[in-house]
Scaffold this active site. Structure first.
Site, PDB file in Angstrom:
ATOM      1  N   LYS A 160     -30.690  10.080  11.799  1.00 52.45           N
ATOM      2  CA  LYS A 160     -30.372  10.985  11.570  1.00 52.45           C
ATOM      3  C   LYS A 160     -30.756  11.563   9.598  1.00 52.45           C
ATOM      4  O   LYS A 160     -30.952  11.165   9.016  1.00 52.45           O
ATOM      5  CB  LYS A 160     -29.326  10.176  11.219  1.00 52.45           C
ATOM      6  CG  LYS A 160     -27.823  11.744  11.104  1.00 52.45           C
ATOM      7  CD  LYS A 160     -27.610  11.260  12.523  1.00 52.45           C
ATOM      8  CE  LYS A 160     -26.123  12.177  13.286  1.00 52.45           C
ATOM      9  NZ  LYS A 160     -25.523  12.408  14.662  1.00 52.45           N
ATOM     10  N   ASP A 208     -26.443  18.972  14.903  1.00 51.27           N
ATOM     11  CA  ASP A 208     -24.978  18.331  14.292  1.00 51.27           C
ATOM     12  C   ASP A 208     -24.249  18.521  13.117  1.00 51.27           C
ATOM     13  O   ASP A 208     -24.255  20.233  13.832  1.00 51.27           O
ATOM     14  CB  ASP A 208     -24.895  16.872  13.463  1.00 51.27           C
ATOM     15  CG  ASP A 208     -24.329  16.033  13.376  1.00 51.27           C
ATOM     16  OD1 ASP A 208     -24.189  15.136  14.842  1.00 51.27           O
ATOM     17  OD2 ASP A 208     -23.556  16.006  12.738  1.00 51.27           O
TER      18      ASP A 208
HETATM   19  P1  NDP Z   1     -20.475  22.235  14.962  1.00 53.39           P
HETATM   20  O1  NDP Z   1     -20.248  22.227  13.372  1.00 53.39           O
HETATM   21  O2  NDP Z   1     -20.403  22.706  15.312  1.00 53.39           O
HETATM   22  O3  NDP Z   1     -18.865  21.772  14.568  1.00 53.39           O
HETATM   23  C1  NDP Z   1     -18.053  20.886  14.268  1.00 53.39           C
HETATM   24  C2  NDP Z   1     -16.364  20.961  14.897  1.00 53.39           C
HETATM   25  O4  NDP Z   1     -15.472  20.207  13.164  1.00 53.39           O
HETATM   26  C3  NDP Z   1     -16.111  22.519  13.620  1.00 53.39           C
HETATM   27  O5  NDP Z   1     -14.749  23.218  14.570  1.00 53.39           O
HETATM   28  C4  NDP Z   1     -15.449  22.117  12.446  1.00 53.39           C
HETATM   29  O6  NDP Z   1     -14.987  23.007  11.773  1.00 53.39           O
HETATM   30  C5  NDP Z   1     -14.229  20.848  12.446  1.00 53.39           C
HETATM   31  N1  NDP Z   1     -14.791  19.833  11.167  1.00 53.39           N
HETATM   32  C6  NDP Z   1     -16.067  19.596  10.656  1.00 53.39           C
HETATM   33  N2  NDP Z   1     -16.317  19.001   9.612  1.00 53.39           N
HETATM   34  C7  NDP Z   1     -14.922  18.756   9.215  1.00 53.39           C
HETATM   35  C8  NDP Z   1     -13.648  18.120   8.681  1.00 53.39           C
HETATM   36  N3  NDP Z   1     -14.424  17.758   7.490  1.00 53.39           N
HETATM   37  N4  NDP Z   1     -12.392  18.118   8.804  1.00 53.39           N
HETATM   38  C9  NDP Z   1     -11.956  19.014   9.640  1.00 53.39           C
HETATM   39  N5  NDP Z   1     -12.949  19.367  10.404  1.00 53.39           N
HETATM   40  C10 NDP Z   1     -14.210  19.372  10.295  1.00 53.39           C
HETATM   41  O7  NDP Z   1     -20.589  20.593  14.893  1.00 53.39           O
HETATM   42  P2  NDP Z   1     -20.586  19.867  16.580  1.00 53.39           P
HETATM   43  O8  NDP Z   1     -19.400  20.367  17.610  1.00 53.39           O
HETATM   44  O9  NDP Z   1     -22.215  19.266  16.682  1.00 53.39           O
HETATM   45  O10 NDP Z   1     -20.234  17.917  15.928  1.00 53.39           O
HETATM   46  C11 NDP Z   1     -18.895  17.859  15.867  1.00 53.39           C
HETATM   47  C12 NDP Z   1     -19.126  16.001  15.962  1.00 53.39           C
HETATM   48  O11 NDP Z   1     -19.638  15.636  17.366  1.00 53.39           O
HETATM   49  C13 NDP Z   1     -19.450  15.483  14.967  1.00 53.39           C
HETATM   50  O12 NDP Z   1     -18.690  14.425  14.515  1.00 53.39           O
HETATM   51  C14 NDP Z   1     -20.934  15.227  15.263  1.00 53.39           C
HETATM   52  O13 NDP Z   1     -21.754  14.141  14.947  1.00 53.39           O
HETATM   53  C15 NDP Z   1     -20.854  14.590  16.840  1.00 53.39           C
HETATM   54  N6  NDP Z   1     -21.367  14.949  17.634  1.00 53.39           N
HETATM   55  C16 NDP Z   1     -22.830  15.980  17.650  1.00 53.39           C
HETATM   56  C17 NDP Z   1     -23.793  16.472  18.857  1.00 53.39           C
HETATM   57  C18 NDP Z   1     -24.524  17.235  19.094  1.00 53.39           C
HETATM   58  O14 NDP Z   1     -24.828  17.872  19.751  1.00 53.39           O
HETATM   59  N7  NDP Z   1     -24.400  17.911  18.367  1.00 53.39           N
HETATM   60  C19 NDP Z   1     -24.016  15.035  20.033  1.00 53.39           C
HETATM   61  C20 NDP Z   1     -22.914  13.511  19.921  1.00 53.39           C
HETATM   62  C21 NDP Z   1     -21.817  13.934  18.792  1.00 53.39           C
HETATM   63  P3  NDP Z   1     -14.707  24.610  10.691  1.00 53.39           P
HETATM   64  O15 NDP Z   1     -15.613  25.539  11.934  1.00 53.39           O
HETATM   65  O16 NDP Z   1     -13.453  24.867   9.735  1.00 53.39           O
HETATM   66  O17 NDP Z   1     -16.283  24.312  10.018  1.00 53.39           O
HETATM   67  O1  2IT Z   2     -24.934  12.499  17.246  1.00 48.95           O
HETATM   68  C1  2IT Z   2     -25.186  12.815  17.853  1.00 48.95           C
HETATM   69  O2  2IT Z   2     -26.032  12.616  18.956  1.00 48.95           O
HETATM   70  C2  2IT Z   2     -26.178  13.928  18.218  1.00 48.95           C
HETATM   71  N1  2IT Z   2     -26.065  15.224  16.631  1.00 48.95           N
HETATM   72  C3  2IT Z   2     -27.487  14.146  18.636  1.00 48.95           C
HETATM   73  C4  2IT Z   2     -28.974  14.072  18.312  1.00 48.95           C
HETATM   74  C5  2IT Z   2     -30.298  14.526  18.911  1.00 48.95           C
HETATM   75  O3  2IT Z   2     -30.976  14.097  18.799  1.00 48.95           O
HETATM   76  O4  2IT Z   2     -29.690  14.833  20.222  1.00 48.95           O
END
Ligand code: NDP
Ligand code: 2IT
Length: 446
Positions: free
Chosen positions: A124, A164
């Site tokens: 990461k 992420d």
């Molecule tokens: P994005 O940046 O697209 O979206 C994040 C969302 O969560 C936004 O709505 C953001 O609000 C909100 N958020 C972020 N930080 C906080 C906080 N500290 N408190 C409250 N709300 C918060 O990220 P992703 O959708 O990609 O990721 C979301 C989660 O999913 C994370 O935990 C990530 O690690 C996990 N994840 C992501 C993957 C991927 O492929 N993208 C794969 C697997 C897991 P705002 O718009 O106000 O910033």
């Molecule tokens: O938390 C996760 O699994 C991700 N942010 C996606 C990682 C990836 O390599 O696609």
């Protein structure tokens, strides 16, 4: 050392890293029995080698903002473990990023990637740079400065970053472009790329869709379906929006979404028009959810609140960030009749909340199982890049659903208890751990 001694030792050697300690403690407590059955693990000091990252890069990222001011951020990449494949994991850009958070994420990623059955190790990276309010050009300059340092440590068969929090297709595009220029090669060193230059169809949708597929498998163990169910979702980013889209497609009602400013509540479920507006607002206009009631006054906005205590739901899918759902939220969900929690985010529920869910015998899927569809589809993007081929959306979606079914099956195999209850935490941790442990044992002390 037994697992408890390993935890105590890590806490002493790496103080002030609470998220890292939390993630390690959860995994080690569930693999304790398996560990004790394998005395050779202790001889090889395997647990400690599995908990401490292989290496960590930390560097200053200097860049120039639109006013000509020089800004300095910290950049990191944690290469946790490559026993079963090249290091693989996302990059997070958020003001809260620090080593504790990235070490927890890289540790979790190692087991998640193992569960996918694809050849990917765990990593990461990220920065305390916050993209919010920054112009496109500022984001491009930042991404270039970050990759100017990172590029020599990554590669298609070495370490493959992706998105992420705060990193989506735009940021991956800028990072990949600069990587390509420095490395002088066009290979699949990033995933989540644009479709025109090696990206995979369905990768943007994959984490959210995959979580819905996992949920379907989980519900099926009790003869239940998503149709007609009330689903509370937190977040409104990549994972949350595609989760909401699929839930609606499958006939569920999305009763909440949120961002870091507050929550939108739709007691009767979002309409397609309301969802499309939220998707557009958050994904392309980079707006805030507090703007939603201006357009749809019938939707309630609650500033500074997460959804869990605001609305009754059958299913909760936390999809924003770590530790966003605490024990009081868990109590409220259970009191409201919630019978399934499937985590889109990484470690969104606090340990006390997880304990309550399991104690209440509801269906509870930890992020490393339920959100593995994102990285699994990254693995499919890597496979397509090596073949120099692109698969159809149907083909990728079919493989994604199959991988999620396989992960569910592993959880059931390793997590079923005497009374028939499936402890998905235990199942995911043991299944993820055993494969990495076997690979490490076979490769000697490294
Ligand atoms: P994005 O940046 O697209 O979206 C994040 C969302 O969560 C936004 O709505 C953001 O609000 C909100 N958020 C972020 N930080 C906080 C906080 N500290 N408190 C409250 N709300 C918060 O990220 P992703 O959708 O990609 O990721 C979301 C989660 O999913 C994370 O935990 C990530 O690690 C996990 N994840 C992501 C993957 C991927 O492929 N993208 C794969 C697997 C897991 P705002 O718009 O106000 O910033
Ligand atoms: O938390 C996760 O699994 C991700 N942010 C996606 C990682 C990836 O390599 O696609």
């Amino acid at each position: 050392m037994n697992t408890k001694e390993v935890i105590a030792d890590l806490q002493r050697r790496f103080p002030n890293e609470p998220e890292y300690h939390q993630a390690v403690e959860e995994v080690l407590s569930s693999i304790e029995d398996v560990y004790n059955e394998h005395p050779e693990f202790e001889r090889y000091n395997l647990i400690e080698r599995l908990c401490i990252p292989d290496r960590i890069f930390a560097f200053r990222v200097s860049w120039v903002d639109d006013n000509g001011r020089v800004r300095n951020n910290m950049g990191y990449r944690v290469q946790h473990n490559n026993a079963i494949g090249p290091y693989k994991g996302g990059i997070r850009f958020h003001a809260s990023v620090n080593l504790s958070i990235l070490k927890f994420l890289a540790f979790e990623q190692t087991f998640k990637n193992s569960l996918t059955t694809l050849a990917m190790g765990g990593a990461k990276g990220g920065s305390d740079f916050s993209p919010r309010g920054r112009s496109d050009m500022e984001i491009m300059r930042f991404c270039q400065a970050y990759v100017a340092e990172l590029w020599r440590h990554i590669g298609a068969d070495t370490d493959v970053p992706a998105g992420d929090i705060g990193v989506g297709a735009r940021e991956v595009g800028y990072m990949y472009g600069y990587y390509k220029k420095m490395a002088r090669e066009f290979t699949g060193t990033f995933t989540g790329k644009g479709i025109a230059f090696g990206g995979s169809l369905i990768r943007p949708e994959a984490t959210g869709y995959g979580n819905c597929y996992f949920l379907q498998n989980m519900l099926a163990t009790r003869g239940l379906e998503i149709t007609g169910r009330r689903v509370a979702i937190s977040g409104s980013g990549n994972v949350a929006t595609y989760t909401a889209k699929k839930i609606m497609e499958l006939g569920g009602k999305v009763v909440s979404m949120s961002d870091s400013g507050g929550s939108i509540i739709a007691p009767d479920g979002l309409t397609r028009e309301q969802f499309d507006y939220i998707f557009e607002l958050k994904t392309y206009m980079r707006g805030r959810l507090h703007e939603v009631p201006e357009r749809f006054p019938e939707l309630q906005y609650h500033p500074d609140r997460s959804p869990w205590r605001l609305v009754q739901c059958d299913i909760a899918m936390p999809s924003a960030t770590q530790n966003e759902l605490n024990v009081l939220d868990a109590e409220a969900l259970l009191a409201g009749g919630c019978f399934a929690v499937s985590e889109g985010a990484n470690m969104p529920s606090t340990p006390e909340a997880v304990h309550r869910f399991i104690e209440a015998r509801i269906l509870y899927a930890p992020g490393k199982a339920a959100n593995a569809g994102g990285v699994a589809t990254s693995g499919l993007e890597m496979a397509q890049n090596s073949q120099k081929l692109s698969w159809s959306a149907e083909e990728v979606d079919r493989r994604l659903a199959e991988i999620m079914r396989g992960i569910h099956e592993q959880c059931v195999r390793y997590g079923s208890e005497a009374d028939g209850y499936v402890n998905y935490v235990r199942g995911a941790n043991i299944a993820g751990f055993m494969k990495v442990a076997d690979a490490m044992m076979a490769q000697g002390v490294l």
